[in-house]
Design an enzyme around this catalytic site. Structure first.
Site, mmCIF file in Angstrom:
data_model
loop_
_atom_site.group_PDB
_atom_site.id
_atom_site.type_symbol
_atom_site.label_atom_id
_atom_site.label_comp_id
_atom_site.label_asym_id
_atom_site.label_seq_id
_atom_site.Cartn_x
_atom_site.Cartn_y
_atom_site.Cartn_z
ATOM 1 N N HIS A 151 -26.826 21.788 0.248
ATOM 2 C CA HIS A 151 -27.054 22.353 -1.089
ATOM 3 C C HIS A 151 -26.154 23.556 -1.321
ATOM 4 O O HIS A 151 -25.953 24.371 -0.425
ATOM 5 C CB HIS A 151 -28.515 22.762 -1.222
ATOM 6 C CG HIS A 151 -28.869 23.249 -2.588
ATOM 7 N ND1 HIS A 151 -29.043 22.386 -3.661
ATOM 8 C CD2 HIS A 151 -29.060 24.499 -3.050
ATOM 9 C CE1 HIS A 151 -29.339 23.098 -4.725
ATOM 10 N NE2 HIS A 151 -29.352 24.385 -4.384
ATOM 11 N N TYR A 174 -9.737 -3.119 -10.742
ATOM 12 C CA TYR A 174 -9.542 -1.740 -10.294
ATOM 13 C C TYR A 174 -8.150 -1.220 -10.615
ATOM 14 O O TYR A 174 -7.981 -0.037 -10.956
ATOM 15 C CB TYR A 174 -9.870 -1.607 -8.808
ATOM 16 C CG TYR A 174 -8.886 -2.219 -7.859
ATOM 17 C CD1 TYR A 174 -7.872 -1.453 -7.300
ATOM 18 C CD2 TYR A 174 -8.966 -3.564 -7.494
ATOM 19 C CE1 TYR A 174 -6.962 -2.000 -6.426
ATOM 20 C CE2 TYR A 174 -8.058 -4.115 -6.610
ATOM 21 C CZ TYR A 174 -7.058 -3.335 -6.079
ATOM 22 O OH TYR A 174 -6.153 -3.887 -5.211
ATOM 23 N N GLU A 224 -7.649 2.098 -12.996
ATOM 24 C CA GLU A 224 -6.985 3.245 -12.380
ATOM 25 C C GLU A 224 -5.781 3.683 -13.205
ATOM 26 O O GLU A 224 -5.595 4.887 -13.465
ATOM 27 C CB GLU A 224 -6.561 2.886 -10.955
ATOM 28 C CG GLU A 224 -7.739 2.811 -9.997
ATOM 29 C CD GLU A 224 -7.379 2.259 -8.630
ATOM 30 O OE1 GLU A 224 -8.176 2.437 -7.697
ATOM 31 O OE2 GLU A 224 -6.293 1.647 -8.493
ATOM 32 N N CYS A 253 0.818 -1.215 0.000
ATOM 33 C CA CYS A 253 0.000 0.000 0.000
ATOM 34 C C CYS A 253 0.851 1.264 0.000
ATOM 35 O O CYS A 253 0.652 2.158 -0.812
ATOM 36 C CB CYS A 253 -0.936 0.002 1.208
ATOM 37 S SG CYS A 253 -1.942 1.499 1.314
ATOM 38 N N GLU A 305 -26.028 15.558 -1.861
ATOM 39 C CA GLU A 305 -27.426 15.690 -1.456
ATOM 40 C C GLU A 305 -28.357 14.795 -2.268
ATOM 41 O O GLU A 305 -29.469 14.480 -1.826
ATOM 42 C CB GLU A 305 -27.883 17.144 -1.560
ATOM 43 C CG GLU A 305 -27.994 17.675 -2.977
ATOM 44 C CD GLU A 305 -28.506 19.118 -3.019
ATOM 45 O OE1 GLU A 305 -29.515 19.408 -2.344
ATOM 46 O OE2 GLU A 305 -27.888 19.936 -3.726
ATOM 47 N N CYS A 351 -1.544 1.771 -3.016
ATOM 48 C CA CYS A 351 -2.494 2.855 -2.775
ATOM 49 C C CYS A 351 -1.872 4.247 -2.792
ATOM 50 O O CYS A 351 -2.355 5.151 -3.487
ATOM 51 C CB CYS A 351 -3.188 2.655 -1.428
ATOM 52 S SG CYS A 351 -3.571 0.958 -0.994
ATOM 53 N N LYS A 405 0.056 5.306 -6.163
ATOM 54 C CA LYS A 405 -0.967 5.356 -7.213
ATOM 55 C C LYS A 405 -1.836 6.598 -7.063
ATOM 56 O O LYS A 405 -2.106 7.307 -8.035
ATOM 57 C CB LYS A 405 -1.825 4.106 -7.140
ATOM 58 C CG LYS A 405 -3.050 4.113 -8.041
ATOM 59 C CD LYS A 405 -4.062 3.092 -7.570
ATOM 60 C CE LYS A 405 -4.647 3.473 -6.232
ATOM 61 N NZ LYS A 405 -5.555 2.449 -5.678
#
Length: 460
Positions: free
Chosen positions: A437, A177, A181, A43, A442, A48, A51
């Site tokens: 908002h 993934y 990516e 990682c 939302e 992770c 990357k």
């Protein structure tokens, strides 16, 4: 005099191993951690973190392109790949030193080398033997590639993070993934990208609507995606570059070929068979709900068990072992409703059941709510890219079973919703929550219309 040299020896200094060792050490256990490479694991050093840094770098292309719509005049930008890689490597060095310091501050001894089992309580490292009451296997995983002609010419995600220069054109084989990516990363830096996948859609295992939506946006960004494509061989060209041959007669030339077709557990050569630790057909260590192997004092966490191969899961598993063994606080890692993200472009965030999983478990009594819209920022930038959101709900109990999103900030938004899903929130609770908002988030609390999927016409 202690019966063993240590209370616990951890094999592997990745996220799971470091987390467990640190916590155990903080509780007063005598702990050693064995690592043959750098401290930090996949990682921090090969996954992770580096990357994500490259993802950030690639996103500036959009920022420069979108600026004009907001009144900015931007000179033609220039990009220097070696500068980014140098900055990335400097940050990884910094993080590694932080990990080393944290281990030492917790009283954990770092042993450099490859740990090999001698017996259930003994590990040999570089010819020296160490004993422990408990041993934790946290050796992680590695990229795997198929055995086809020319496979020696390809790179994996490991090498992609340290290329000396950017390719003009790259072929990426894989639809998971890691593949999507890196497709977004290389495309963001201006490379031509061709992605070859064996299935009909990207990201097998994710919600089908997310998979289709991502493929659409990736193609709109100029990434070629060829489905049901099986690579039969790869040939190195006479001058430079490579040619990829597929089962349907395609011949695709590129400067670089990257494989992202899966990862395998790092268990080879650890001596597991000799001590009775069982592995499955992929070499993954088999454990029970307490992370315990068939040998009572040997445990395993993270990618080496090949279950949920996510860094936060490995960390939670490792900490649970430390709590159970050294803090009189038995904890079992809960693998249900674990949120995850794909840092594609645009990114994905998801938690809970997909629609297909929900219908398999709950039958036809599943309600689906969807929203697809153009983010406010894109109205001035002129970008046509759209955000997609989806809620999967148990029609009988009204419980929200899954939240899925494709679009800017999806991972950040889904992290918050993961708490609600974990707590068993109902759709009514979502409806009673006031939205912020204007925001994309939302939409998750304003979806009211149930989505009715068109039925295929019955055969005559």
């Amino acid at each position: 005099m202690p019966r063993y040299d240590f209370d616990m020896i951890t094999i592997g200094a990745g996220s799971g191993g470091v987390a467990s060792s640190r916590r155990a050490g903080s509780y007063g256990a005598r702990v050693a951690i064995v690592e043959e490479s750098r401290i930090g694991g996949t990682c921090v050093l090969r996954g992770c973190v580096p990357k994500k840094l490259l993802v950030y770098g690639a996103q500036f292309a959009d920022a420069f392109a979108d600026a004009a719509g907001f009144g900015w005049t931007v000179a033609p930008p220039k990009f220097d790949w070696p500068s980014l890689i140098g900055a990335k490597n400097k940050e990884l060095d910094r993080l590694e030193q932080i990990y080393i310091t944290m281990l030492k501050n917790s009283g954990v001894e770092i042993i450099e080398g490859r740990g090999i089992f001698v017996d259930p309580h003994t590990i040999e490292v570089a010819g020296r033997r160490y004993t422990a009451e408990n041993i934790l296997i946290a050796s992680g995983g590695h990229p795997t590639v198929p055995d086809i002609p020319g496979i020696e010419h390809v790179i994996s995600s490991n090498e992609a993070l340290d290329l000396p220069k950017l390719p003009r054109k790259i072929v990426i084989v894989g639809g998971g993934y890691i593949a999507v990516e890196f497709a977004g990363i290389f495309r963001g830096f201006g490379c031509e990208v061709v992605e070859l996948i064996r299935r009909e859609e990207l990201l097998y295992g994710f919600d089908d609507d997310l998979r289709v939506s991502l493929a659409l946006e990736m193609r709109n960004r100029g990434i070629e995606i060829h489905t049901r494509a099986h690579v039969t061989r790869i040939e190195k060209d006479r001058r430079e570059g490579y040619t990829v041959f597929t089962n349907i007669g395609q011949e695709i030339s590129a400067d670089l070929v990257m494989y992202a077709t899966g990862r395998g557990p790092n268990t080879k050569g650890l001596g597991l068979d000799a001590v009775g630790v069982k592995t499955n057909d992929k070499g993954a260590v088999q454990v029970d709900e307490w992370q315990k192997t068939g040998v009572p004092n040997i445990y395993a966490v993270g990618d080496v068990t090949d279950r949920l191969n996510l860094t936060p899961v490995a960390i939670a598993e490792g900490r649970a072992i430390a709590e159970t063994l050294y803090n009189d606080n038995p904890i079992k890692m809960d693998h249900a409703d674990v949120p995850t993200a794909v840092f594609s472009n645009p990114p994905i965030g998801t938690v809970g059941l997909t629609e297909e999983q929900a219908r398999h478990r709950y039958g036809d009594d599943v309600d689906v709510y969807c929203a697809r819209f153009r983010p406010m920022k894109n109205t001035l930038s002129g970008r046509e890219e759209r955000t997609f959101m989806k809620l999967v709900v148990d029609g009988r109990s009204d419980r929200v079973l899954g939240c899925h999103m494709l679009g800017p900030d999806a991972p950040e938004i889904i992290q918050g919703l993961a708490v609600a899903v974990k707590c068993g929130a109902s759709k009514k609770m979502f409806d009673q929550t006031i939205g912020i908002h204007p925001s994309a988030a939302e939409e998750f609390v304003t979806m009211r219309e149930k989505f009715v999927r068109p039925q295929k016409a019955a055969a005559e």
